[in-house]
Structure formats: structure tokens, C-alpha cells
Design an enzyme around this catalytic site. Structure first.
Site, PDB file in Angstrom:
ATOM      1  CG  HIS A  72      -1.917  -1.001   1.373  1.00  0.00           C
ATOM      2  ND1 HIS A  72      -2.044  -1.796   2.476  1.00  0.00           N
ATOM      3  CD2 HIS A  72      -2.915  -1.365   0.531  1.00  0.00           C
ATOM      4  CE1 HIS A  72      -3.067  -2.616   2.323  1.00  0.00           C
ATOM      5  NE2 HIS A  72      -3.609  -2.392   1.141  1.00  0.00           N
ATOM      6  CB  SER A 131      -4.359  -6.484   4.647  1.00  0.00           C
ATOM      7  OG  SER A 131      -4.031  -5.223   4.144  1.00  0.00           O
ATOM      8  CE  LYS A 184     -11.323  -7.188   1.407  1.00  0.00           C
ATOM      9  NZ  LYS A 184     -10.188  -6.296   1.090  1.00  0.00           N
TER      10      LYS A 184
HETATM   11  P1  ADP Z   1      -6.124  -5.809   0.299  1.00  0.00           P
HETATM   12  O1  ADP Z   1      -6.502  -6.229  -1.085  1.00  0.00           O
HETATM   13  O2  ADP Z   1      -4.742  -6.202   0.704  1.00  0.00           O
HETATM   14  O3  ADP Z   1      -7.165  -6.065   1.349  1.00  0.00           O
HETATM   15  P2  ADP Z   1      -6.991  -3.056   0.219  1.00  0.00           P
HETATM   16  O4  ADP Z   1      -8.418  -3.340  -0.014  1.00  0.00           O
HETATM   17  O5  ADP Z   1      -6.679  -2.293   1.454  1.00  0.00           O
HETATM   18  O6  ADP Z   1      -6.011  -4.269   0.213  1.00  0.00           O
HETATM   19  O7  ADP Z   1      -6.393  -2.343  -1.054  1.00  0.00           O
HETATM   20  C1  ADP Z   1      -6.283  -0.966  -1.272  1.00  0.00           C
HETATM   21  C2  ADP Z   1      -5.544  -0.736  -2.563  1.00  0.00           C
HETATM   22  O8  ADP Z   1      -4.177  -1.128  -2.430  1.00  0.00           O
HETATM   23  C3  ADP Z   1      -6.073  -1.529  -3.762  1.00  0.00           C
HETATM   24  O9  ADP Z   1      -5.950  -0.721  -4.902  1.00  0.00           O
HETATM   25  C4  ADP Z   1      -5.135  -2.699  -3.865  1.00  0.00           C
HETATM   26  O10 ADP Z   1      -5.058  -3.209  -5.162  1.00  0.00           O
HETATM   27  C5  ADP Z   1      -3.830  -2.035  -3.461  1.00  0.00           C
HETATM   28  N1  ADP Z   1      -2.874  -2.985  -2.938  1.00  0.00           N
HETATM   29  C6  ADP Z   1      -3.051  -3.870  -1.937  1.00  0.00           C
HETATM   30  N2  ADP Z   1      -1.937  -4.589  -1.740  1.00  0.00           N
HETATM   31  C7  ADP Z   1      -1.020  -4.159  -2.646  1.00  0.00           C
HETATM   32  C8  ADP Z   1       0.325  -4.532  -2.976  1.00  0.00           C
HETATM   33  N3  ADP Z   1       0.945  -5.517  -2.335  1.00  0.00           N
HETATM   34  N4  ADP Z   1       0.953  -3.873  -3.965  1.00  0.00           N
HETATM   35  C9  ADP Z   1       0.305  -2.897  -4.627  1.00  0.00           C
HETATM   36  N5  ADP Z   1      -0.952  -2.496  -4.387  1.00  0.00           N
HETATM   37  C10 ADP Z   1      -1.618  -3.119  -3.407  1.00  0.00           C
END
Ligand code: ADP
Length: 160
Positions: free
Chosen positions: A17, A127, A41
Site C-alpha cells: 500500500h 493485508s 470482510k
Molecule cells: P487488500 O486487497 O490487501 O485487502 P486493500 O483493499 O486495502 O487491500 O487495497 C487498497 C488498494 O491497495 C487496492 O488498490 C489494492 O489493489 C492495493 N494494494 C493492496 N496490496 C497491494 C500490494 N501488495 N501492492 C500494490 N498495491 C496493493
């Protein structure tokens, strides 16, 4: 001023992130990291805790942390944001993200969704993976900012 929004659940924030947030600051004047509550979730941290964790590791004048539980495009419209920035890890992210981008565009035609490709080393980082490694007593320090390793260990280690 060009404002972008990085929405997500950030439960908790990972180095994946942070990479996307930092790269977004290179492209826009202000980046709002928007913590959304996702009822589908089961979350380990409350929205307020997730915001605190983000604040601990984003010390950048261009970055603001906020939360919202309504329609993302309404938030974007109110803030005058021009873009939604999302990270793409693999093909598996694409279908869902493409659909979201199209829906957001039809709801609010002035918004653009910008996709940034994840760094190679973050491709498999999520996450949920961090929480699972932590739960099983693994070392999470390669995956999350140093400032929040303890907070995650306290919450998730040995969580059965
Ligand atoms: P997760 O999919 O890990 O639960 P979130 O819903 O918090 O994550 O995702 C928020 C944003 O961050 C989304 O656009 C997701 O694609 C991006 N994201 C999550 N993990 C990564 C990563 N390892 N590398 C790049 N972008 C990420």
C-alpha cells in the site's frame, strides 16, 4: 490542485500500500488515503485503528488520511478529486478493479481511475497474508512498515 484518492480497507497497511501511496504523491498535488469499512470482510482493526496505523507510517505533507462509508464517487466529487489511484498486483485484481473503474466512471464521468502496477516484491503481499503469517507466529517485518510491526503483533499473534 490535482487531488487523488487511494481507497482501500488497509487492515492493516502494508509496504505494498505504502509504495502505491508514495508513487501517487509523485503524480498528484495531494493524496487522500481513504479508509473504507468493508462489511464483506472481517476486519482485525477498527477504522479508527487503521487510520492511526496509516498516520504512524505516512509522514508526508501531501498525504491526508480520512474515512468514508458512502459512495466513493460522492466523496471524490465533494473533495474535487480528479483521480482514484489503485494498485494492481496480478491478473486476479484486474477483473474486479476494471468493473469498479467502469461503474465509478459512469456514476461520475469526471473521475479517472489510475492503475499503478505493484512492485515485483509486493506482488503477493496482502493485508490478509500479513495477518495470517502473524497469527501463525511468523515474522511480518519484511511486509509492513517498521513503525507498526508491534501493533500488528499485539493484535494478531496467536489469534486463533
Ligand atoms: P487488500 O486487497 O490487501 O485487502 P486493500 O483493499 O486495502 O487491500 O487495497 C487498497 C488498494 O491497495 C487496492 O488498490 C489494492 O489493489 C492495493 N494494494 C493492496 N496490496 C497491494 C500490494 N501488495 N501492492 C500494490 N498495491 C496493493
Amino acid at each position: 490542485m490535482k487531488i487523488a484518492i487511494c481507497p482501500g480497507s488497509f487492515d492493516p497497511v502494508t509496504l505494498g500500500h505504502l509504495d502505491i501511496i508514495e508513487r501517487a504523491t509523485e503524480l498528484f498535488d495531494k493524496v487522500i488515503v481513504l479508509v473504507m469499512s468493508n462489511s464483506a470482510k472481517h476486519s482485525a482493526f477498527t477504522v479508527e485503528e487503521r487510520m492511526e496505523l496509516l498516520k504512524k507510517c505516512t509522514d508526508h505533507t501531501k498525504v491526508e488520511i480520512d474515512t468514508y462509508n458512502g459512495l466513493l464517487v460522492n466523496y471524490a466529487k465533494n473533495k474535487g478529486a480528479v483521480a482514484i489511484v489503485k494498485g494492481l498486483r496480478a491478473v486476479s485484481d484486474f477483473d474486479y478493479e476494471f468493473q469498479q473503474a467502469l461503474i465509478n466512471k459512469s456514476l461520475y464521468p469526471r473521475i479517472e481511475t489510475v492503475f499503478l502496477t505493484a512492485k515485483g516484491e509486493n506482488m503477493f503481499l496482502s493485508s490478509s497474508m500479513v495477518k495470517e503469517v502473524c497469527r501463525l507466529d511468523g515474522d511480518i517485518s519484511p511486509f509492513v512498515p517498521a513503525e507498526i510491526v508491534n501493533d500488528i503483533n499485539l493484535r494478531c499473534k496467536g489469534d486463533k
